[in-house]
Design an enzyme around this catalytic site. Structure first.
Site, mmCIF file in Angstrom:
data_model
loop_
_atom_site.group_PDB
_atom_site.id
_atom_site.type_symbol
_atom_site.label_atom_id
_atom_site.label_comp_id
_atom_site.label_asym_id
_atom_site.label_seq_id
_atom_site.Cartn_x
_atom_site.Cartn_y
_atom_site.Cartn_z
ATOM 1 N N VAL A 208 21.026 4.655 5.595
ATOM 2 C CA VAL A 208 20.523 4.600 4.224
ATOM 3 C C VAL A 208 20.494 3.153 3.744
ATOM 4 O O VAL A 208 21.512 2.457 3.758
ATOM 5 C CB VAL A 208 21.405 5.445 3.285
ATOM 6 C CG1 VAL A 208 20.857 5.413 1.864
ATOM 7 C CG2 VAL A 208 21.494 6.885 3.789
ATOM 8 N N VAL A 210 20.589 -0.033 1.481
ATOM 9 C CA VAL A 210 21.278 -0.445 0.258
ATOM 10 C C VAL A 210 20.382 -1.431 -0.478
ATOM 11 O O VAL A 210 19.652 -2.202 0.147
ATOM 12 C CB VAL A 210 22.644 -1.083 0.585
ATOM 13 C CG1 VAL A 210 23.346 -1.538 -0.691
ATOM 14 C CG2 VAL A 210 23.522 -0.092 1.341
ATOM 15 N N PHE A 244 25.235 2.698 6.209
ATOM 16 C CA PHE A 244 24.552 1.975 5.148
ATOM 17 C C PHE A 244 23.912 0.720 5.751
ATOM 18 O O PHE A 244 24.583 -0.108 6.368
ATOM 19 C CB PHE A 244 25.515 1.629 4.013
ATOM 20 C CG PHE A 244 25.919 2.842 3.226
ATOM 21 C CD1 PHE A 244 25.070 3.372 2.266
ATOM 22 C CD2 PHE A 244 27.129 3.479 3.470
ATOM 23 C CE1 PHE A 244 25.418 4.511 1.551
ATOM 24 C CE2 PHE A 244 27.485 4.613 2.769
ATOM 25 C CZ PHE A 244 26.630 5.136 1.806
ATOM 26 N N LYS A 245 22.598 0.613 5.555
ATOM 27 C CA LYS A 245 21.798 -0.426 6.201
ATOM 28 C C LYS A 245 21.720 -1.668 5.318
ATOM 29 O O LYS A 245 21.223 -1.619 4.182
ATOM 30 C CB LYS A 245 20.389 0.115 6.477
ATOM 31 C CG LYS A 245 19.522 -0.765 7.351
ATOM 32 C CD LYS A 245 18.219 -0.048 7.670
ATOM 33 C CE LYS A 245 17.346 -0.874 8.612
ATOM 34 N NZ LYS A 245 16.073 -0.167 8.907
ATOM 35 N N ILE A 246 22.202 -2.800 5.855
ATOM 36 C CA ILE A 246 22.369 -4.028 5.079
ATOM 37 C C ILE A 246 21.779 -5.210 5.843
ATOM 38 O O ILE A 246 22.058 -5.388 7.033
ATOM 39 C CB ILE A 246 23.868 -4.270 4.803
ATOM 40 C CG1 ILE A 246 24.438 -3.117 3.968
ATOM 41 C CG2 ILE A 246 24.095 -5.615 4.113
ATOM 42 C CD1 ILE A 246 25.951 -3.128 3.848
#
Length: 447
Positions: A208, A210, A244-246
């Site tokens: 997902v 961010v 969580f994709k950062i």
């Protein structure tokens, strides 16, 4: 469950397959199509009624905080594949099977079969989900581009947004009468709602995105990831199901370190130099995404920079960058896994055999499936090219401690500065398009 340090499984049964393209960039929206989608969408009242379940506050179980780190992380999709993303379960009646070919079979004795013994394959396609059924289970990504395409496709998954717009913490009153804060809350909740839908449909993990506007703001990244984590908890989604994709900025890496210490698992993307990869790995990132073809292309006309970055003697700077990344992680006993993206041909794949995950499109998969493996003996594995990978000794010493100055100097002296900023710009553009779409749908504060 295996401990995080355990090497990833190499059997085909553990291979994870994403829905569609990992790296597709959103194009400018067709205003006519967007207008038609808005006018054809079901009424707010009807959809809100159907999606109240998405806004329910289910208490988080007492043992949910004690989630082991995932050993097999994977994800991904593109705007073009949002329709496929909504049809990954056999119980969904809207999938048009006539558009998909018959499921292909991994040919015995092929290079594809041999590759499955040493690397997990992530299937990258814009056409159909998992044509090669034997490649393994699917996974998904939620991003601004994906959500926008889902909303414009007018499938039942538009409920992800409708549920977010009636979510109590996202009301104007709860957001201190700040319209921007309200919009950000609605987007986060819509991401979570869509992510929860995907988590029920796929066996793999859901990555997902961010808030990309916060790519250089570690406090904001952490705050947004925590908020979405809590929203997933409310819906009863297991924490070991979500990444969580950062972006791999210096500030992004600092946020990843803080989040991973809290058990919030992160997928660091847009990584183009060894210093980026090393910093992300030392921060404890669950997954690091590197780009083979783009790095190769950048260094093609920059031999001086290749020498400076210890890639000058390499026949292929892109492949050597991945090899050095894997060697650094292994030699330092770090738990991060590597996914190689921007893989452009069969020769790349053979040179990358042994990387934790390789993102492949259908053209390359078909070519590997047609080629008889040169490995002696039927169904034998390819040679693990990463087993012999090394990281220069002086680089290992330099990477033992990386401060912000050294990190940003490395970005300027490599492909990272150009491609990282271009990638962030593309993500921001997609989010701005999504915001404009949502503003047209946002109900009045008193609804």
């Amino acid at each position: 469950r295996a401990q995080p340090e355990t090497a990833p499984a190499r059997a085909s049964s553990s291979v994870l397959t994403p829905l569609v393209s990992f790296d597709a960039r959103p194009s400018a929206p067709d205003t006519h199509t967007m207008s038609a989608a808005l006018s054809a969408a079901p009424s707010f009242t009807a959809l809100a009624r159907q999606t109240r379940a998405l806004t329910s506050r289910r208490p988080h179980s007492a043992n949910a905080t004690a989630v082991p780190r995932p050993v097999v992380p994977v994800f991904r999709v593109s705007a073009a594949g949002a329709d496929a993303a909504t049809t990954t379960t056999a119980t969904t009646p809207t999938r048009n099977w006539s558009k998909c070919p018959e499921p292909a079979v991994v040919a015995p004795g092929s290079e594809l079969e041999a590759l499955l013994h040493v690397s997990n394959l992530v299937y990258d396609t814009k056409r159909c989900v998992n044509e090669y059924g034997e490649l393994g289970k699917q996974a998904a990504t939620v991003s601004a581009a994906i959500l926008l395409a889902t909303l414009m496709s007018n499938t039942k998954d538009v409920g992800a947004l409708e549920g977010a717009m009636v979510y109590e913490p996202c009301t104007l009153e709860e957001c201190a009468m700040d319209e921007d804060a309200r919009l950000e809350c609605v987007i986060d909740k819509a991401f979570v709602n869509l992510g929860a839908m995907m988590a029920e449909r796929v066996e793999g993990l859901v990555s997902v995105e961010v808030d990309v506007h916060a790519a250089h703001d570690p406090e904001q990244i952490v705050a947004r990831a925590r908020r979405m984590r809590d929203m997933f908890d409310e819906l009863g989604v297991s924490r070991d199901k979500i990444l969580f994709k950062i972006p791999g900025t210096w500030q992004g890496v600092q946020a990843v370190e803080a989040l991973e210490k809290e058990g919030i698992h992160c997928h660091v993307t847009l990584v183009y130099c060894l210093e980026q990869a090393a910093a992300a790995a030392r921060a404890g990132a669950t997954l690091i995404q590197v780009y083979v073809g783009r790095v190769r292309t950048w260094y093609k006309s920059r031999h001086e920079q290749a020498v400076k970055n210890h890639l000058g003697d390499a026949a292929d700077p892109g492949v050597e960058f991945v090899r050095q990344t894997c060697a650094f992680i292994k030699s330092n006993g770090l738990k991060s896994k590597v996914i190689a993206a921007s893989v452009r041909g069969r020769s790349d794949v053979l040179a990358l055999a042994g990387v934790d995950y390789i993102l492949l499109n259908d053209r390359i998969i078909a070519e590997l499936n047609d080629k008889v493996s040169s490995v002696s003996g039927a169904s034998g594995p390819l040679e693990d090219q990463m087993a012999s990978a090394t990281c220069p000794d002086h680089m290992t010493e330099d990477l033992a401690w990386i401060d912000q100055g050294a990190f940003e100097t490395a970005l300027r002296n490599s492909a990272a500065m150009e491609y990282l900023e271009n990638g962030i710009t593309g993500y921001v553009s997609a989010e701005e398009q999504l915001k404009e779409f949502i503003k047209q749908k946002m109900p009045p504060p008193n609804v």
